[in-house]
Design an enzyme around this catalytic site. Structure first.
Site, mmCIF file in Angstrom:
data_model
loop_
_atom_site.group_PDB
_atom_site.id
_atom_site.type_symbol
_atom_site.label_atom_id
_atom_site.label_comp_id
_atom_site.label_asym_id
_atom_site.label_seq_id
_atom_site.Cartn_x
_atom_site.Cartn_y
_atom_site.Cartn_z
ATOM 1 N N LYS A 118 4.273 2.176 17.739
ATOM 2 C CA LYS A 118 4.199 1.288 16.568
ATOM 3 C C LYS A 118 5.525 1.328 15.818
ATOM 4 O O LYS A 118 5.946 2.374 15.324
ATOM 5 C CB LYS A 118 3.066 1.692 15.637
ATOM 6 C CG LYS A 118 3.000 0.799 14.398
ATOM 7 C CD LYS A 118 1.633 0.369 14.058
ATOM 8 C CE LYS A 118 1.590 -0.695 12.990
ATOM 9 N NZ LYS A 118 0.261 -0.918 12.481
ATOM 10 N N ASN B 33 0.851 -1.194 0.000
ATOM 11 C CA ASN B 33 0.000 0.000 0.000
ATOM 12 C C ASN B 33 0.880 1.235 0.000
ATOM 13 O O ASN B 33 1.980 1.241 0.543
ATOM 14 C CB ASN B 33 -0.947 0.006 1.202
ATOM 15 C CG ASN B 33 -0.317 0.627 2.432
ATOM 16 O OD1 ASN B 33 -0.252 1.861 2.565
ATOM 17 N ND2 ASN B 33 0.177 -0.217 3.326
ATOM 18 N N CYS C 103 5.536 4.795 9.611
ATOM 19 C CA CYS C 103 4.855 4.813 8.306
ATOM 20 C C CYS C 103 5.905 4.830 7.198
ATOM 21 O O CYS C 103 6.791 5.680 7.190
ATOM 22 C CB CYS C 103 3.949 6.036 8.176
ATOM 23 S SG CYS C 103 3.255 6.153 6.511
ATOM 24 N N THR D 220 -4.720 -6.941 6.703
ATOM 25 C CA THR D 220 -4.748 -7.318 5.283
ATOM 26 C C THR D 220 -5.752 -8.443 5.011
ATOM 27 O O THR D 220 -6.432 -8.443 3.978
ATOM 28 C CB THR D 220 -3.326 -7.719 4.826
ATOM 29 O OG1 THR D 220 -2.454 -6.615 5.109
ATOM 30 C CG2 THR D 220 -3.274 -8.031 3.350
ATOM 31 N N THR E 202 4.013 -2.095 8.138
ATOM 32 C CA THR E 202 4.352 -2.728 6.861
ATOM 33 C C THR E 202 5.832 -2.514 6.553
ATOM 34 O O THR E 202 6.463 -1.602 7.082
ATOM 35 C CB THR E 202 3.510 -2.113 5.734
ATOM 36 O OG1 THR E 202 3.734 -0.698 5.736
ATOM 37 C CG2 THR E 202 2.033 -2.400 5.935
HETATM 38 O O1 RRO Z 1 -1.055 5.720 5.155
HETATM 39 C C1 RRO Z 1 -0.144 4.936 4.822
HETATM 40 O O2 RRO Z 1 0.358 4.946 3.694
HETATM 41 C C2 RRO Z 1 0.402 3.958 5.765
HETATM 42 C C3 RRO Z 1 0.692 4.212 7.087
HETATM 43 BR BR1 RRO Z 1 0.295 5.849 7.902
HETATM 44 C C4 RRO Z 1 1.337 3.228 7.877
HETATM 45 O O3 RRO Z 1 1.660 3.403 9.064
HETATM 46 N N1 RRO Z 1 1.615 2.047 7.282
HETATM 47 C C5 RRO Z 1 1.309 1.790 6.000
HETATM 48 O O4 RRO Z 1 1.581 0.702 5.503
HETATM 49 N N2 RRO Z 1 0.693 2.746 5.243
#
Ligand code: RRO
Length: 302
Positions: free
Chosen positions: A164, A68, A129, A265, A192
């Site tokens: 996190k 993502n 993130c 997921t 992720t």
């Molecule tokens: O919004 C994102 O693209 C996102 C976030 Br904030 C995150 O913490 N982890 C992720 O995989 N996508």
């Protein structure tokens, strides 16, 4: 069978939590599924001001996983407090707000806006993130910076704080130890993992944001090790997840040291998956000879 669990001071009726970014603000999934049966929901990360996020496409399916590149699209913390949290009043699950910022002070400001808000049970400090230029993984990769952010948040709220983290940090256990000593109540593992997908014919990235974060079964072994490492390093309560697909995966994370699990997921494939896992939990615990979910936590035999 006692399927309840605790995350420090927070009691959950079961360990199943919807992962941040996969259940919106806790209201949207109600259209198709009953979140009230879950132990908790971690809301989409919010920033001080609303964000539009990255260009589309934002999702790309990979073998055994998904990338993502949402780019932290969110409504902003004030809208969360004014519009979402009042609507969650009376819900049957624990509510965890997730926050993200570009500076330490910004994290602290967001946290202070959340202090005293209705229904909130905890705050997840997202320092991992993969899809933003500033803050995000940059902060979570360095023990000193991550600890500084967590400390600033802990000084701004009386709510329990969960950090996190990402396995992309070169020494994740060191980051976990640093946030533990700056006041974190617990850990939320894992975010992720940075990755990308390419269309070779067009010589173009598959994602509008070029790179993204990998989730799904592909990352489960990596996430399990992260939970095991950080649980041993800190002894803090852990919300563990990464590629959980079924109830057996949940048991594995509990044995590795997670007191609760976050699942995301899998729900894109099947929005009822979380409820199926909650239903299957008592029999699964019985099958492995456990008398309760808590008994399994950190019970790995070496
Ligand atoms: O919004 C994102 O693209 C996102 C976030 Br904030 C995150 O913490 N982890 C992720 O995989 N996508």
């Amino acid at each position: 069978m006692d399927v309840s669990t605790s995350l420090g001071p927070i009691q959950l009726k079961n360990p199943v939590i919807a992962a941040s970014g996969t259940a919106g603000y806790g209201l949207e999934p109600a259209v198709v599924t009953d979140l009230d049966l879950l132990g908790g929901v971690i809301l989409k990360s919010v920033t001080l001001e609303p964000r539009k996020g990255n260009p589309c496409p934002r999702i790309w399916e990979t073998s055994s996983g998904m990338l993502n590149s949402v780019g932290l699209e969110n409504m902003g913390v004030r809208a969360l407090v004014e519009e979402v949290l009042p609507a969650l009043e009376g819900c049957g699950f624990k509510v965890v707000a997730s926050i993200a910022g570009e500076t330490r002070d910004e994290y602290a400001r967001i946290a202070s806006i959340l202090e005293g808000a209705p229904v909130l049970d905890a705050i997840e400090v997202n320092v991992s993130c993969p899809n933003v230029e500033r803050g995000g993984l940059q902060f979570g990769s360095d023990p000193v910076t991550a600890a500084g952010v967590v400390k600033a948040v802990c000084q701004s709220v009386s709510l329990p704080v969960f950090a996190k983290l990402s396995v992309a940090a070169s020494d994740m256990a060191a980051v976990a130890e640093a946030v533990a000593s700056s006041g974190a109540t617990g850990l939320s593992l894992v975010n992720t993992i940075p990755g990308m997908a390419i269309d070779a014919r067009r010589r173009r990235p598959r994602l509008g944001g070029v790179t993204g974060g990998l989730s799904g079964p592909a990352i489960k072994p990596v996430a399990l090790k992260a939970v095991w490492d950080c649980y041993r390093a800190t002894g803090l309560p852990v919300i563990g997840g990464g590629g959980i697909h079924d109830v057996d995966d949940v048991l594995e994370f509990l044995v590795a040291g997670a007191s609760a699990v976050s699942i995301g997921t899998a729900c894109f494939l099947d929005p009822w998956r979380l409820l199926g896992i909650v239903e299957a939990l008592p029999a699964a615990l019985e099958e492995v000879g456990a008398l309760s979910a808590g008994e399994l936590v950190g019970s790995l035999r070496i």
